[in-house]
Design an enzyme around this catalytic site. Structure first.
Site, mmCIF file in Angstrom:
data_model
loop_
_atom_site.group_PDB
_atom_site.id
_atom_site.type_symbol
_atom_site.label_atom_id
_atom_site.label_comp_id
_atom_site.label_asym_id
_atom_site.label_seq_id
_atom_site.Cartn_x
_atom_site.Cartn_y
_atom_site.Cartn_z
ATOM 1 N N LYS A 176 0.869 -0.913 0.127
ATOM 2 C CA LYS A 176 0.194 -0.156 0.255
ATOM 3 C C LYS A 176 1.026 1.557 -0.065
ATOM 4 O O LYS A 176 0.546 2.054 -0.590
ATOM 5 C CB LYS A 176 -1.229 0.418 1.215
ATOM 6 C CG LYS A 176 -2.239 1.475 1.356
ATOM 7 C CD LYS A 176 -2.611 0.597 2.143
ATOM 8 C CE LYS A 176 -2.961 0.346 3.571
ATOM 9 N NZ LYS A 176 -2.469 1.932 4.504
ATOM 10 N N SER A 177 1.794 1.825 0.331
ATOM 11 C CA SER A 177 2.879 2.594 1.017
ATOM 12 C C SER A 177 3.871 2.498 -0.318
ATOM 13 O O SER A 177 3.322 3.764 -0.837
ATOM 14 C CB SER A 177 4.335 2.260 2.707
ATOM 15 O OG SER A 177 3.044 1.955 3.204
ATOM 16 N N ARG A 189 -8.713 12.391 12.033
ATOM 17 C CA ARG A 189 -6.908 11.989 12.832
ATOM 18 C C ARG A 189 -6.241 12.788 12.397
ATOM 19 O O ARG A 189 -6.850 14.286 11.723
ATOM 20 C CB ARG A 189 -6.576 10.561 11.545
ATOM 21 C CG ARG A 189 -7.854 9.392 11.391
ATOM 22 C CD ARG A 189 -7.055 8.364 10.825
ATOM 23 N NE ARG A 189 -5.619 7.791 10.859
ATOM 24 C CZ ARG A 189 -5.116 7.467 9.786
ATOM 25 N NH1 ARG A 189 -5.885 6.794 8.579
ATOM 26 N NH2 ARG A 189 -3.494 6.899 10.139
ATOM 27 N N ASP A 206 1.769 -0.820 11.864
ATOM 28 C CA ASP A 206 0.471 -1.980 11.538
ATOM 29 C C ASP A 206 0.488 -3.105 11.477
ATOM 30 O O ASP A 206 -0.908 -4.000 11.095
ATOM 31 C CB ASP A 206 0.455 -1.579 9.616
ATOM 32 C CG ASP A 206 0.045 0.053 9.100
ATOM 33 O OD1 ASP A 206 -0.070 0.268 10.112
ATOM 34 O OD2 ASP A 206 1.213 0.105 8.058
ATOM 35 N N ARG A 235 -7.205 1.532 18.024
ATOM 36 C CA ARG A 235 -6.764 0.266 17.412
ATOM 37 C C ARG A 235 -5.750 -0.747 18.917
ATOM 38 O O ARG A 235 -6.084 -1.588 19.016
ATOM 39 C CB ARG A 235 -5.459 -0.051 16.421
ATOM 40 C CG ARG A 235 -6.366 0.329 15.018
ATOM 41 C CD ARG A 235 -4.912 0.037 13.874
ATOM 42 N NE ARG A 235 -5.514 0.043 12.735
ATOM 43 C CZ ARG A 235 -4.502 -0.041 11.506
ATOM 44 N NH1 ARG A 235 -3.495 0.156 11.725
ATOM 45 N NH2 ARG A 235 -5.973 -0.206 10.337
ATOM 46 N N ARG A 281 -7.484 -3.188 8.957
ATOM 47 C CA ARG A 281 -6.810 -4.786 10.024
ATOM 48 C C ARG A 281 -7.432 -5.072 10.627
ATOM 49 O O ARG A 281 -6.966 -6.358 11.276
ATOM 50 C CB ARG A 281 -5.647 -3.925 10.325
ATOM 51 C CG ARG A 281 -4.913 -3.086 9.187
ATOM 52 C CD ARG A 281 -3.176 -2.519 9.221
ATOM 53 N NE ARG A 281 -2.669 -1.806 8.394
ATOM 54 C CZ ARG A 281 -2.633 -1.608 6.891
ATOM 55 N NH1 ARG A 281 -2.750 -3.203 6.593
ATOM 56 N NH2 ARG A 281 -1.763 -1.120 6.163
ATOM 57 N N SER A 323 6.903 9.336 12.087
ATOM 58 C CA SER A 323 5.888 8.331 10.809
ATOM 59 C C SER A 323 6.168 8.930 9.526
ATOM 60 O O SER A 323 6.652 9.840 9.083
ATOM 61 C CB SER A 323 4.745 9.771 11.146
ATOM 62 O OG SER A 323 3.595 9.775 9.707
ATOM 63 N N LYS A 349 -5.015 5.944 14.397
ATOM 64 C CA LYS A 349 -4.751 4.837 13.610
ATOM 65 C C LYS A 349 -6.372 5.294 12.506
ATOM 66 O O LYS A 349 -7.407 5.872 13.326
ATOM 67 C CB LYS A 349 -3.836 3.842 13.290
ATOM 68 C CG LYS A 349 -2.942 3.546 13.425
ATOM 69 C CD LYS A 349 -1.932 4.320 12.648
ATOM 70 C CE LYS A 349 -0.269 4.054 12.284
ATOM 71 N NZ LYS A 349 0.049 5.074 11.821
#
Ligand code: S3P
Length: 444
Positions: free
Chosen positions: A32-33, A135, A331, A362, A404, A180, A358
């Site tokens: 994905k990144s 976020r 993640d 989470r 996730r 990050s 996130k």
């Protein structure tokens, strides 16, 4: 006997039967990144960028849609077909007529802020879904402001919708508040067209896909050889469109690695997984747990290390993680919490407060959902403590809209003593649209 295949009922309550095992070979979709970056960097390069293996999931589709809204030609994103991006150059993004929708994707919004801040004279408004609008964006807007960016939003520039009034930027030396890669990448993108050099210094080294790919595209970028947390970009270099090959996403492979390690009788091979050292924390933790895990056929594909992963069920020991390791597996913590439930002893996760911002909180969501399955799990401000070995029972579960979480709970349900049901299973499509099909194919 073949275990029954999970079936989604019309009321979005997916049956997750317990029992059975897992066997076979699986190829997880593209990273994905790397997919986001290939689209974005291709858009601001000159010429064509041909992307093979791009992740055909909701998050990269959001990035592609944003770029199209700014006049970039991106070919349709379809499984098995390369994606072509016709670059418009560093200053070619057009002002869109309406709000740019980043969907559920924090990477899209944060990298886009860096990319758009210096587009002088143009006005952009970025928004997203309910999760993304909650976020924190100040971590990007504040350092960008120190380069001269003008970005306004709710909560004093912290929350989307965010309005970017493109303005010439100055180079700066910036120490980022969190490790990050999204923040770092936003600043590196802004730096490409600043008036002087910019150095970004992170508190811990985060994934370095931007550094690798920007260099390959021709950016004047230097990672300090003595300290990879320090990256300098000098403006002026022209980016050139490139062929990009996207490896499989280790964050998606993580579900099969844990599922294979905890499910009695399981034996799985996950092919073509990206093994960039800034992402392989999960492998180190599984090895420390005593998992039967091997990397085979290691190779380098388009500047990124890649390999196949073979995993078998076996006894697991508890783990303790924290500090600089966290960005290297950030993640994977939800699924590591599942592994901890099946390990002998008490596992401890600390320094993971980033998980609270996130797609969902989470730490809270995993404590709530695994708690519903009978896990002995305690939530802390910056982590979790999990006492393994007690087993899990089936439960009424919910992804709480988080991709996730949905996939982690599916893994947990495999080893529960009774059947489970999951609401919100469709969230998996944010990063792994074929997950439920792959699960059905691998079940024995
Ligand atoms: C990402 C960086 C990480 C990660 C996210 C993707 C990226 O976020 O959690 O899924 O592509 O740069 P942070 O940069 O906020 O840690």
């Amino acid at each position: 006997m073949t275990a029954p295949i999970a079936i989604a009922s019309p009321d979005d309550r997916l049956a997750l039967p317990c029992g059975g095992s897992l066997a076979g070979v699986v190829r997880v979709p593209g990273d994905k990144s790397i997919s986001h970056r290939a689209l974005l960097f291709g858009a601001i390069a000159s010429g064509e960028t041909r992307i093979e293996g791009l992740l055909p999931a909701e998050d990269p589709l959001s990035t592609a849609a944003c770029l199209r809204a700014m006049g970039v030609e991106v070919s349709p994103i379809e499984v098995g077909r390369p994606v072509l991006v016709q670059g418009v150059g560093l200053d070619g993004l057009q002002e869109p007529e309406t709000v740019i929708d980043c969907g559920n994707s924090g990477t899209t919004m944060r990298l886009m802020l860096g990319l758009l801040a210096g587009r002088a004279g143009r006005h952009f408004v970025l928004s997203g879904d309910a999760s993304l609008r909650r976020r924190p964006m100040r971590r990007v807007t504040t350092p960008l402001a120190s380069m001269g960016a003008r970005i306004h939003g709710r909560d004093n520039g912290n929350l989307a919708p965010l309005a970017v009034l493109g303005h010439p930027l100055e180079g700066a030396t910036i120490t980022t508040p969190v490790a990050s890669a999204q923040v770092k990448s936003a600043l590196l993108l802004a730096a490409l067209t600043a008036s002087g050099p910019t150095t970004v210094i992170e508190p811990a080294h985060s994934r370095d896909h931007s550094e690798r790919m920007l260099s390959a595209f021709g950016a004047d970028l230097v990672v300090d050889p003595a300290d990879p947390r320090r990256v300098t970009v000098r403006p002026g270099a022209r980016l050139r469109g490139q062929p990009v090959v996207v490896p499989g996403d280790i964050s998606s492979a993580a579900f099969w690695l844990v599922a294979g390690a905890i499910t009695p009788g399981a034996a799985l091979t996950v092919e073509n997984v990206g093994l960039n050292p800034s992402r392989t924390g999960i492998l180190e933790v599984l090895e420390a747990m005593g998992a039967r895990l091997a990397v085979v056929n290691p190779r380098v594909v388009a500047g990124e290390p890649v390999g196949d992963l073979v995993v078998e069920h076996g006894p697991l020991r508890a783990f303790t993680i924290g500090g600089d390791l966290i960005p290297r597996l950030v993640d994977e913590i939800p699924v590591l919490a599942v592994a901890a439930c099946c390990a002998e002893g008490v596992s401890r996760i600390s320094g993971a407060e980033e998980l609270r911002v996130k797609e969902t909180d989470r730490l809270a969501v995993m404590a709530r959902q695994l708690g519903a399955m009978g896990a002995r799990i305690e939530e802390h401000a910056d982590g979790l403590t999990i006492e393994g070995g007690g087993g899990l029972h089936g439960a009424e579960l919910a992804s709480e809209t988080d991709h996730r979480v949905a996939m982690s709970l599916a893994v947990a349900s495999l080893v529960a003593r009774s059947d489970s049901h999951l609401r919100g299973s469709a969230a998996a499509a944010v990063s792994y649209p074929g997950f439920w099909d792959h699960l059905a194919q691998l079940r024995r």
